[in-house]
Design a protein around this motif. Structure first.
Motif, PDB file in Angstrom:
ATOM      1  N   GLU A 256      16.690  74.378  16.112  1.00 51.40           N
ATOM      2  CA  GLU A 256      17.831  73.782  16.799  1.00 51.40           C
ATOM      3  C   GLU A 256      17.609  72.326  17.162  1.00 51.40           C
ATOM      4  O   GLU A 256      18.534  71.581  17.378  1.00 51.40           O
ATOM      5  N   LEU A 257      16.335  71.908  17.300  1.00 50.32           N
ATOM      6  CA  LEU A 257      16.032  70.568  17.744  1.00 50.32           C
ATOM      7  C   LEU A 257      15.193  69.859  16.691  1.00 50.32           C
ATOM      8  O   LEU A 257      14.453  70.501  15.941  1.00 50.32           O
ATOM      9  N   PRO A 258      15.259  68.537  16.588  1.00 48.34           N
ATOM     10  CA  PRO A 258      14.369  67.821  15.674  1.00 48.34           C
ATOM     11  C   PRO A 258      12.925  67.979  16.123  1.00 48.34           C
ATOM     12  O   PRO A 258      12.656  68.165  17.308  1.00 48.34           O
ATOM     13  N   PRO A 259      11.978  67.945  15.187  1.00 53.32           N
ATOM     14  CA  PRO A 259      10.573  68.147  15.555  1.00 53.32           C
ATOM     15  C   PRO A 259      10.019  66.955  16.300  1.00 53.32           C
ATOM     16  O   PRO A 259      10.521  65.838  16.150  1.00 53.32           O
ATOM     17  N   PRO A 260       9.004  67.154  17.106  1.00 54.91           N
ATOM     18  CA  PRO A 260       8.341  66.030  17.754  1.00 54.91           C
ATOM     19  C   PRO A 260       7.541  65.246  16.723  1.00 54.91           C
ATOM     20  O   PRO A 260       7.197  65.780  15.664  1.00 54.91           O
TER      21      PRO A 260
ATOM     22  N   SER B 195      -2.819  76.849  22.717  1.00 54.64           N
ATOM     23  CA  SER B 195      -3.072  75.481  23.156  1.00 54.64           C
ATOM     24  C   SER B 195      -1.780  74.706  23.012  1.00 54.64           C
ATOM     25  O   SER B 195      -1.097  74.825  22.000  1.00 54.64           O
ATOM     26  N   MET B 196      -1.417  73.958  24.021  1.00 58.14           N
ATOM     27  CA  MET B 196      -0.139  73.242  24.010  1.00 58.14           C
ATOM     28  C   MET B 196      -0.305  71.949  23.224  1.00 58.14           C
ATOM     29  O   MET B 196      -0.382  70.862  23.765  1.00 58.14           O
ATOM     30  N   ARG B 197      -0.398  72.087  21.902  1.00 56.83           N
ATOM     31  CA  ARG B 197      -0.541  70.916  21.052  1.00 56.83           C
ATOM     32  C   ARG B 197       0.818  70.236  20.872  1.00 56.83           C
ATOM     33  O   ARG B 197       1.848  70.803  21.163  1.00 56.83           O
ATOM     34  N   LYS B 198       0.767  69.031  20.315  1.00 59.31           N
ATOM     35  CA  LYS B 198       2.001  68.264  20.147  1.00 59.31           C
ATOM     36  C   LYS B 198       2.480  68.258  18.701  1.00 59.31           C
ATOM     37  O   LYS B 198       3.339  67.493  18.329  1.00 59.31           O
TER      38      LYS B 198
ATOM     39  N   GLN C  34       6.259  65.020  22.017  1.00 63.14           N
ATOM     40  CA  GLN C  34       5.259  63.962  22.118  1.00 63.14           C
ATOM     41  C   GLN C  34       5.078  63.518  23.562  1.00 63.14           C
ATOM     42  O   GLN C  34       3.980  63.143  23.976  1.00 63.14           O
ATOM     43  N   SER C  35       6.144  63.591  24.347  1.00 59.79           N
ATOM     44  CA  SER C  35       6.063  63.165  25.747  1.00 59.79           C
ATOM     45  C   SER C  35       5.406  64.219  26.638  1.00 59.79           C
ATOM     46  O   SER C  35       5.141  63.966  27.801  1.00 59.79           O
ATOM     47  N   GLY C  36       5.166  65.418  26.076  1.00 55.61           N
ATOM     48  CA  GLY C  36       4.535  66.461  26.866  1.00 55.61           C
ATOM     49  C   GLY C  36       5.507  67.461  27.428  1.00 55.61           C
ATOM     50  O   GLY C  36       5.099  68.458  28.032  1.00 55.61           O
TER      51      GLY C  36
END
Length: 441
Positions: free
Chosen positions: A57-61, A93-96, A348-350
């Protein structure tokens, strides 16, 4: 019945193993292509593998750079616990740079899951006269990837917690009938039923401890030293418990999250903090990537820093009670009575944003995760139509379905492909993955 017969004591409690696949778009695609959502996917019939457009639904980071040793993989982050057991962020792990952004919800070949059948009411009552000719299901499950080992009878009300401590031969179950039952894993017999004088809202194990959520209290049992203590402070029923960063957290009826830290010198749990923010009862919590995630009847998910115990942000995309949260790989999964299961990924902003929404016809209750006999991640999701659906991740292809007379509020995984379900009728069922299995299509 031998619960421990086939797989040692590897813990997979409330967490899924690391991802095993890629699914990234080729790097030569243009930015325009990468940002465009696939029209056929929106219509539910895309069969391109890989598809050059977004299945989300959203563009990827933006993609994070990887280190020279391939650091972009889905490795687990582990840390020691003085309370014992594996770290609660194992496999997460909350990777970006999520690896599965364009594969969530994709069913192989564009083939929809098989429509499941209904359990015969007469068979369930032991009185169906049609036998094999009955057009309804004479089984509590569909799917050849798992089987029912046994049913544990004894609880009189809804089962709210199931725990199989690592390396032990006893299964612990808690219920709103105010009893904790202890079952022998070899015989399947109840060896003890302990009345605690209040409805049990949740039950977990961590290392040598079994923690029980009660009205205005948490009971802590050390099953190795056979000692127990009462932790006071909660206001109202304790609905959720989790261990993280050497602390025990309790989600309470008044919306607060209380924390205790274990002091080995005094062998006691000392109050550490009270986390305020939720405006209604906290009913689910999970720890991952040095964060505590809490879901509430106020329809929100709050993210807390485990070091500072401060609320970092609030997620408000659900429109009804957030019933369960689960960490898998670099994703957070949440289920709600709004009939949706949302997959969250870090930008990317977390920040966390919804990268995929799975919708069912009924409200969604409890999430749990495990790996099948081939090590592939499986999501177990119960709903208020008295079923549990088992999905492959990240495709959400249905692997099977479990039926019950009442809602299943407790799901727990164990070693050797075992998993357990507890329903509103007080029954606890023991299931096991088969050595060979195929998706239901």
């Amino acid at each position: 019945m031998d619960f421990e017969s086939t797989g040692g004591n590897k813990r997979v409690f409330h967490r899924l193993g690391p991802s095993s696949g890629g699914g990234n778009r080729p790097h030569h695609q243009s930015n325009h292509q990468q940002q465009k959502v696939c029209y056929h996917w929106q219509a539910g019939r895309c069969n391109r593998h890989p598809c050059p457009f977004l299945h989300r639904e959203l563009p990827p980071p933006p993609m994070a750079s990887t280190s020279s040793n391939g650091g972009g993989g889905g490795g687990a982050s582990k840390r020691p616990h003085s309370l014992g057991g594996a770290g609660s962020d194992e496999g997460f792990s909350m990777r970006k740079s999520p690896n599965f952004n364009n594969t969530w919800g994709r069913v192989g070949g564009g083939v929809p899951p098989k429509k499941m059948e209904k359990v015969c009411n007469y068979w369930a009552q032991g009185s169906c006269s049609f036998g094999e000719k009955c057009k309804f299901l004479h089984s509590w499950s569909i799917g050849d990837c798992f089987s029912l080992l046994t049913t544990l009878e004894g609880h009189q009300k809804v089962v709210t917690g199931i725990a199989l401590p690592a390396g032990k031969d006893k299964l612990y179950t808690g219920s709103k009938d105010e009893h904790v039952r202890i079952w022998d894993c070899q015989s399947g017999q109840c060896v003890n039923a302990i009345h605690l004088g209040g409805e049990i809202g949740c039950l977990i194990s961590e290392g040598p401890w079994v923690f029980i959520g009660l009205p205005n209290m948490v009971k802590a049992w050390n099953i190795e030293t056979v000692t127990d203590m009462s932790l006071s402070g909660p206001v109202g029923q304790v609905y959720a418990l989790v261990v993280g960063n050497d602390m025990l957290f309790a989600g309470t009826q008044d919306g607060a999250i209380l924390a205790w830290k274990f002091n080995p010198a005094t062998n006691t749990f000392e109050p550490a903090a009270s986390l305020a923010g939720h405006t209604r009862p906290v009913v689910t919590m999970v720890v991952g990537a040095n964060r505590l995630y809490s879901g509430s009847m106020d329809n929100s998910i709050r993210i807390w820093n485990l070091e500072t115990l401060q609320c970092m942000r609030t997620l408000s995309d659900h429109t009804s009670v957030v019933m369960s949260v689960l960490c898998w790989d670099q994703f957070l999964l949440s289920s709600s009575l709004d009939k949706t299961l949302k997959v969250w990924a870090a930008t990317q902003s977390g920040n966390l944003e919804v990268t995929y929404t799975h919708t069912e016809e009924h409200g969604l209750l409890t999430l749990s995760g495990m790996c099948d006999s081939e090590g592939k991640p499986i999501l177990l999701c119960s709903s208020n139509d008295n079923t549990v659906r088992l999905f492959d991740l990240p495709s959400f292809m249905e692997r099977g379905k479990i039926f019950s007379k009442q809602e299943i509020r407790a799901i727990q995984t164990g070693p050797g492909g075992l998993f357990f379900t507890g329903d509103g009728n007080g029954q606890v069922r023991v299931w096991q993955w088969s050595a060979e299995s195929k998706p239901v299509v």
